[in-house]
Design an enzyme around this catalytic site. Structure first.
Site, PDB file in Angstrom:
ATOM      1  N   ARG A 107      62.116  35.118  15.586  1.00  0.00           N
ATOM      2  CA  ARG A 107      62.306  36.528  16.001  1.00  0.00           C
ATOM      3  C   ARG A 107      61.879  36.729  17.455  1.00  0.00           C
ATOM      4  O   ARG A 107      62.506  37.496  18.188  1.00  0.00           O
ATOM      5  CB  ARG A 107      61.518  37.450  15.064  1.00  0.00           C
ATOM      6  N   ASN A 157      66.875  40.841   6.300  1.00  0.00           N
ATOM      7  CA  ASN A 157      67.733  41.347   7.368  1.00  0.00           C
ATOM      8  C   ASN A 157      68.614  40.274   7.993  1.00  0.00           C
ATOM      9  O   ASN A 157      68.259  39.105   7.938  1.00  0.00           O
ATOM     10  CB  ASN A 157      66.850  41.962   8.469  1.00  0.00           C
ATOM     11  N   CYS A 161      67.053  49.002   2.319  1.00  0.00           N
ATOM     12  CA  CYS A 161      66.378  49.300   3.578  1.00  0.00           C
ATOM     13  C   CYS A 161      65.504  50.522   3.348  1.00  0.00           C
ATOM     14  O   CYS A 161      65.840  51.383   2.530  1.00  0.00           O
ATOM     15  CB  CYS A 161      67.418  49.584   4.656  1.00  0.00           C
ATOM     16  N   HIS A 183      71.324  50.351   9.107  1.00  0.00           N
ATOM     17  CA  HIS A 183      70.820  50.674  10.440  1.00  0.00           C
ATOM     18  C   HIS A 183      71.894  51.327  11.309  1.00  0.00           C
ATOM     19  O   HIS A 183      71.813  51.301  12.541  1.00  0.00           O
ATOM     20  CB  HIS A 183      70.232  49.443  11.146  1.00  0.00           C
ATOM     21  N   TYR A 221      67.939  54.090  14.156  1.00  0.00           N
ATOM     22  CA  TYR A 221      68.551  52.971  14.877  1.00  0.00           C
ATOM     23  C   TYR A 221      69.731  53.394  15.753  1.00  0.00           C
ATOM     24  O   TYR A 221      70.146  52.632  16.630  1.00  0.00           O
ATOM     25  CB  TYR A 221      68.982  51.873  13.898  1.00  0.00           C
TER      26      TYR A 221
HETATM   27  P1  NAD Z   1      57.808  36.902   7.191  1.00  0.00           P
HETATM   28  O1  NAD Z   1      57.936  36.292   8.523  1.00  0.00           O
HETATM   29  O2  NAD Z   1      56.476  37.215   6.687  1.00  0.00           O
HETATM   30  O3  NAD Z   1      58.587  35.980   6.145  1.00  0.00           O
HETATM   31  C1  NAD Z   1      58.403  36.137   4.766  1.00  0.00           C
HETATM   32  C2  NAD Z   1      58.268  34.791   4.115  1.00  0.00           C
HETATM   33  O4  NAD Z   1      59.531  34.120   4.077  1.00  0.00           O
HETATM   34  C3  NAD Z   1      57.308  33.851   4.847  1.00  0.00           C
HETATM   35  O5  NAD Z   1      56.173  33.603   4.061  1.00  0.00           O
HETATM   36  C4  NAD Z   1      58.160  32.609   5.094  1.00  0.00           C
HETATM   37  O6  NAD Z   1      57.449  31.411   4.957  1.00  0.00           O
HETATM   38  C5  NAD Z   1      59.242  32.758   4.052  1.00  0.00           C
HETATM   39  N1  NAD Z   1      60.453  31.959   4.223  1.00  0.00           N
HETATM   40  C6  NAD Z   1      61.068  31.585   5.366  1.00  0.00           C
HETATM   41  N2  NAD Z   1      62.173  30.869   5.070  1.00  0.00           N
HETATM   42  C7  NAD Z   1      62.257  30.803   3.718  1.00  0.00           C
HETATM   43  C8  NAD Z   1      63.164  30.219   2.805  1.00  0.00           C
HETATM   44  N3  NAD Z   1      64.211  29.517   3.228  1.00  0.00           N
HETATM   45  N4  NAD Z   1      62.929  30.347   1.475  1.00  0.00           N
HETATM   46  C9  NAD Z   1      61.864  31.033   1.029  1.00  0.00           C
HETATM   47  N5  NAD Z   1      60.975  31.613   1.853  1.00  0.00           N
HETATM   48  C10 NAD Z   1      61.166  31.496   3.174  1.00  0.00           C
HETATM   49  O7  NAD Z   1      58.767  38.173   7.185  1.00  0.00           O
HETATM   50  P2  NAD Z   1      58.516  39.708   6.858  1.00  0.00           P
HETATM   51  O8  NAD Z   1      58.116  40.368   8.106  1.00  0.00           O
HETATM   52  O9  NAD Z   1      57.725  39.869   5.643  1.00  0.00           O
HETATM   53  O10 NAD Z   1      60.010  40.135   6.574  1.00  0.00           O
HETATM   54  C11 NAD Z   1      60.743  39.466   5.573  1.00  0.00           C
HETATM   55  C12 NAD Z   1      62.199  39.814   5.666  1.00  0.00           C
HETATM   56  O11 NAD Z   1      62.398  41.167   5.321  1.00  0.00           O
HETATM   57  C13 NAD Z   1      62.784  39.651   7.062  1.00  0.00           C
HETATM   58  O12 NAD Z   1      64.100  39.136   6.955  1.00  0.00           O
HETATM   59  C14 NAD Z   1      62.800  41.050   7.603  1.00  0.00           C
HETATM   60  O13 NAD Z   1      63.771  41.259   8.572  1.00  0.00           O
HETATM   61  C15 NAD Z   1      63.111  41.817   6.349  1.00  0.00           C
HETATM   62  N6  NAD Z   1      62.735  43.239   6.374  1.00  0.00           N
HETATM   63  C16 NAD Z   1      63.680  44.089   5.920  1.00  0.00           C
HETATM   64  C17 NAD Z   1      63.468  45.449   5.924  1.00  0.00           C
HETATM   65  C18 NAD Z   1      64.564  46.337   5.444  1.00  0.00           C
HETATM   66  O14 NAD Z   1      64.560  47.515   5.737  1.00  0.00           O
HETATM   67  N7  NAD Z   1      65.528  45.821   4.695  1.00  0.00           N
HETATM   68  C19 NAD Z   1      62.227  45.957   6.370  1.00  0.00           C
HETATM   69  C20 NAD Z   1      61.248  45.047   6.812  1.00  0.00           C
HETATM   70  C21 NAD Z   1      61.526  43.685   6.805  1.00  0.00           C
HETATM   71  C1  G6P Z   2      62.263  48.820   9.802  1.00  0.00           C
HETATM   72  C2  G6P Z   2      63.552  48.411   9.142  1.00  0.00           C
HETATM   73  C3  G6P Z   2      63.602  46.973   8.959  1.00  0.00           C
HETATM   74  C4  G6P Z   2      63.086  46.403  10.252  1.00  0.00           C
HETATM   75  C5  G6P Z   2      61.612  46.523  10.122  1.00  0.00           C
HETATM   76  C6  G6P Z   2      60.859  46.030  11.311  1.00  0.00           C
HETATM   77  O1  G6P Z   2      61.840  50.000   9.374  1.00  0.00           O
HETATM   78  O2  G6P Z   2      64.086  49.149   8.130  1.00  0.00           O
HETATM   79  O3  G6P Z   2      64.855  46.567   8.583  1.00  0.00           O
HETATM   80  O4  G6P Z   2      63.547  45.177  10.563  1.00  0.00           O
HETATM   81  O5  G6P Z   2      61.251  47.817   9.728  1.00  0.00           O
HETATM   82  O6  G6P Z   2      59.486  46.152  11.089  1.00  0.00           O
HETATM   83  P1  G6P Z   2      58.444  45.266  11.893  1.00  0.00           P
HETATM   84  O7  G6P Z   2      57.137  45.843  11.556  1.00  0.00           O
HETATM   85  O8  G6P Z   2      58.636  43.871  11.391  1.00  0.00           O
HETATM   86  O9  G6P Z   2      58.830  45.384  13.337  1.00  0.00           O
HETATM   87 MN    MN Z   3      65.990  48.190   7.452  1.00  0.00          MN
END
Ligand code: NAD
Ligand code: G6P
Ligand code: MN
Ligand code: MN
Length: 457
Positions: free
Chosen positions: A93, A147, A169, A199, A277
């Site tokens: 990232r 994401n 989301c 988004h 967004y």
């Molecule tokens: P993070 O960096 O903590 O990753 C979560 C875990 O995924 C880590 O422990 C990592 O080791 C693991 N991982 C990596 N590759 C993997 C694989 N191939 N198989 C299994 N596990 C694997 O990330 P985070 O900040 O907790 O975010 C996790 C995901 O959720 C990201 O893709 C982020 O963009 C997404 N997210 C989405 C929203 C939304 O609104 N939909 C909001 C926040 C975060």
């Molecule tokens: C947002 C969104 C996620 C985004 C994340 C980022 O609210 O809905 O899709 O990627 O939070 O949060 P962070 O704390 O990782 O910047």
């Molecule tokens: Mn989102």
């Protein structure tokens, strides 16, 4: 008895999820929760997993939490699979955000070049997971949080040929709260309709007596709060207004996007409420300027998140901590568990709750293809989301959402095939990436930087 498998279980968001399941245990009796991660995430998995185990114990809920690096074992006979993984971890990232910025282009985790590279890395992995699900849990629902959530969901349906998937989301939840607060109304009583893409969605709102309140909410949120622009000549006054607006939005917006003023006249003309967004597309210049200033002070958002995460895991290590700590609200994904747990609950119990999800459009938004994924209001039944009709968009919104959808389709095709021309074309049509030589230079630089996680290119 319900079995859930959560891929990316080492995420700092796991306590949110566990808290959501504990709250709903009476309706949704989860017997087993399997947290899966990979070797690189082992330490995080163990810390947050132990914390999750303390949480269920303290709540007196008979849910067993298993920690594993073996995805197959976790998926076997699961009823729901949730995904919250990050391919390449936060270091990837950082590159998504830094490299575009070094060319004077917005670097963001789900928008522009960064978001597209996140899709390139993630799509191959989600398609592997779907293949595993076909063998190990062919009746399970896939609840995707990873994401870029909309594109990942569309890839699962189109290329994975797996229909039982819902993308989530937290932004729509925050939008509802923000509008409720601005109108000084209980958001539960208001009726909302959302449509667009992840988004990149708009919403409209109605009162209990059927009066549409969209224009009023626009007035409150984006005209009266438009401090900087309205009082531009009076710097002190402008600053006061901005601070007031920031305070109002602080507990309603998302932590990763600042409450920078939209251009009021344009939002008034739009006549729909934008999501947070939309700032990247409607006020690109202000967002870029702010990103540059923020970068100089704090580094990229990914680097800020790295520090927040370190803090969180220090807390999670405390053997006396058995509840979700307040500090998790520093992350952008707050309320994510409300979405994930309520969705699962609604499918499991056929609750027919109205939620905003990424799902096959099926005509809800007439301006997008029937079978492509849109983020829309839907009634969540045992058979999955039933999208609510929005109808057609005004030309100004329609044009942008159609370009964005074409960009998503082209990005997904590039992610699946590794086709260089497709990737370049996706960059070209993305409004946040300039076209021509600069697009090629940026693409080449990012392909090299992310090589390890892009076997398809
Ligand atoms: P993070 O960096 O903590 O990753 C979560 C875990 O995924 C880590 O422990 C990592 O080791 C693991 N991982 C990596 N590759 C993997 C694989 N191939 N198989 C299994 N596990 C694997 O990330 P985070 O900040 O907790 O975010 C996790 C995901 O959720 C990201 O893709 C982020 O963009 C997404 N997210 C989405 C929203 C939304 O609104 N939909 C909001 C926040 C975060
Ligand atoms: C947002 C969104 C996620 C985004 C994340 C980022 O609210 O809905 O899709 O990627 O939070 O949060 P962070 O704390 O990782 O910047
Ligand atoms: Mn989102
Ligand atoms: Mn472009």
């Amino acid at each position: 008895p319900v079995k859930i498998a959560t891929i990316g279980g080492g995420s700092s968001y796991t306590p949110e999820l566990v808290e959501g399941f504990i709250k709903r245990y009476d309706e949704l009796p989860i017997k087993e929760l399997w947290l899966v991660d990979i070797e690189e995430g082992k330490e995080k998995l163990e810390i947050v997993g132990a914390m999750a185990q303390r949480m269920v114990k303290a709540a007196g809920v008979p849910m067993t939490i298993h920690l594993t690096l073996d995805r197959e074992e976790a998926l076997k006979d699961a009823d729901f699979v949730t995904t919250q993984f990050r391919v390449g971890l936060l270091d990837a990232r950082i590159k998504d955000e830094r490299i575009p910025l070094s060319h004077g282009i917005i670097g963001q985790e789900t928008n522009g070049a960064g978001g597209m590279f996140k899709a390139f890395r993630t799509v191959p992995v989600i398609l592997e997971i779907v293949e595993d699900m076909k063998r190990l849990c062919p009746n399970a629902w896939l609840v995707n949080f990873t994401n870029p959530s909309g594109m990942v969901t569309e890839a699962v349906i189109k290329y994975g040929k797996w229909d039982k998937v819902v993308g989530l989301c937290n932004v729509p939840i925050s939008c509802r709260k923000m509008v409720g607060k601005a109108l000084d109304k209980n958001e539960e009583e208001l009726f909302f309709k959302f449509a667009g893409l992840n988004h990149f969605h708009w919403h409209r709102v109605w009162d209990v007596d059927g009066t549409e309140l969209t224009d009023k909410a626009i007035q409150k949120l984006y005209v009266e709060n438009d401090g900087l622009r309205k009082f531009g000549a009076n710097a002190t006054r402008a600053k006061e207004e901005e601070e007031k607006a920031a305070k109002r939005a602080a507990d309603a917006g998302v932590a990763n996007i600042k409450n920078i003023s939209f251009v009021a006249e344009q939002i008034q003309d739009l006549g729909y409420l934008p999501c947070m967004y939309h700032r990247y597309y409607y006020i690109t210049d202000d967002m870029l300027e702010d990103e540059i200033a923020d970068f100089k002070e704090n580094g990229t958002r990914a680097e800020v998140v790295k520090r927040t995460e370190a803090e969180l895991f220090e807390l999670y290590k405390d053997p006396n901590l058995d509840y979700k700590p307040e500090q998790l609200t520093k992350r952008g994904g707050t309320y994510y568990s409300d979405a994930a747990c309520e969705l699962i609950n609604s499918i499991y119990n056929d609750k027919r709750t109205t939620m905003v999800v990424s799902t096959q459009n099926k005509g809800a938004l007439t301006d997008l293809p029937y079978d492509s994924v849109a983020e829309v209001s839907a009634i969540i039944t045992a058979a999955g989301p039933m999208p609510i009709s929005w109808g057609t968009l005004k030309p100004a919104a329609r044009g942008m959402v159609q370009i964005m959808k074409a960009m998503e389709e082209t990005t997904i095709e590039a992610a699946v095939t590794g086709d260089y021309g497709k990737a370049l074309h996706a960059f070209t049509i993305n409004p946040l990436v300039p076209s021509g030589q600069i697009a090629k230079t940026l693409l080449d630089e990012m392909l090299i930087a992310h090589k390890k996680h892009l076997p398809q290119f």
